[in-house]
Scaffold this motif. Sequence first.
Motif, PDB file in Angstrom:
ATOM      1  N   ARG A  88      13.635  -1.276  26.798  1.00 40.67           N
ATOM      2  CA  ARG A  88      14.110   0.027  26.328  1.00 40.67           C
ATOM      3  C   ARG A  88      13.004   0.709  25.535  1.00 40.67           C
ATOM      4  O   ARG A  88      12.241   0.052  24.824  1.00 40.67           O
ATOM      5  CB  ARG A  88      15.344  -0.117  25.431  1.00 40.67           C
ATOM      6  N   THR A  89      12.934   2.020  25.668  1.00 38.61           N
ATOM      7  CA  THR A  89      11.991   2.826  24.902  1.00 38.61           C
ATOM      8  C   THR A  89      12.775   3.877  24.136  1.00 38.61           C
ATOM      9  O   THR A  89      13.592   4.590  24.721  1.00 38.61           O
ATOM     10  CB  THR A  89      10.977   3.528  25.827  1.00 38.61           C
ATOM     11  N   ARG A  90      12.546   3.944  22.876  1.00 35.46           N
ATOM     12  CA  ARG A  90      13.232   4.933  22.042  1.00 35.46           C
ATOM     13  C   ARG A  90      12.563   6.281  22.248  1.00 35.46           C
ATOM     14  O   ARG A  90      11.337   6.390  22.278  1.00 35.46           O
ATOM     15  CB  ARG A  90      13.176   4.512  20.586  1.00 35.46           C
ATOM     16  N   THR A  91      13.382   7.320  22.394  1.00 31.28           N
ATOM     17  CA  THR A  91      12.853   8.663  22.565  1.00 31.28           C
ATOM     18  C   THR A  91      13.739   9.647  21.809  1.00 31.28           C
ATOM     19  O   THR A  91      14.880   9.334  21.469  1.00 31.28           O
ATOM     20  CB  THR A  91      12.749   9.042  24.056  1.00 31.28           C
ATOM     21  N   THR A  92      13.221  10.805  21.563  1.00 31.21           N
ATOM     22  CA  THR A  92      13.970  11.837  20.858  1.00 31.21           C
ATOM     23  C   THR A  92      14.072  13.060  21.750  1.00 31.21           C
ATOM     24  O   THR A  92      13.080  13.473  22.362  1.00 31.21           O
ATOM     25  CB  THR A  92      13.249  12.236  19.547  1.00 31.21           C
TER      26      THR A  92
END
Length: 70
Positions: free
Chosen positions: A4-8
């Motif tokens: 998983r990659t955190r993004t905004t």
Amino acid sequence: MSTRTRTTVSLPADLIAHARTASGGNVSAYVERALRAQQLRDVASSVRSWREQAVNDTEELADIFGEDVA
């Protein structure tokens, strides 16, 4: 499980409110389902073209080998 990659992202407040309600609080899963569905729509024409070509290939093989290869 995939990495998983955190993004905004910035979205309208009403859309976020709906996503929170509809997802039961798991907005990430809700957004993931929406993005996966869009991904399928994005590639649908390519898949359709591939399937049409596969039908043509099968017909050509049947002509060559004189039998039903499907």
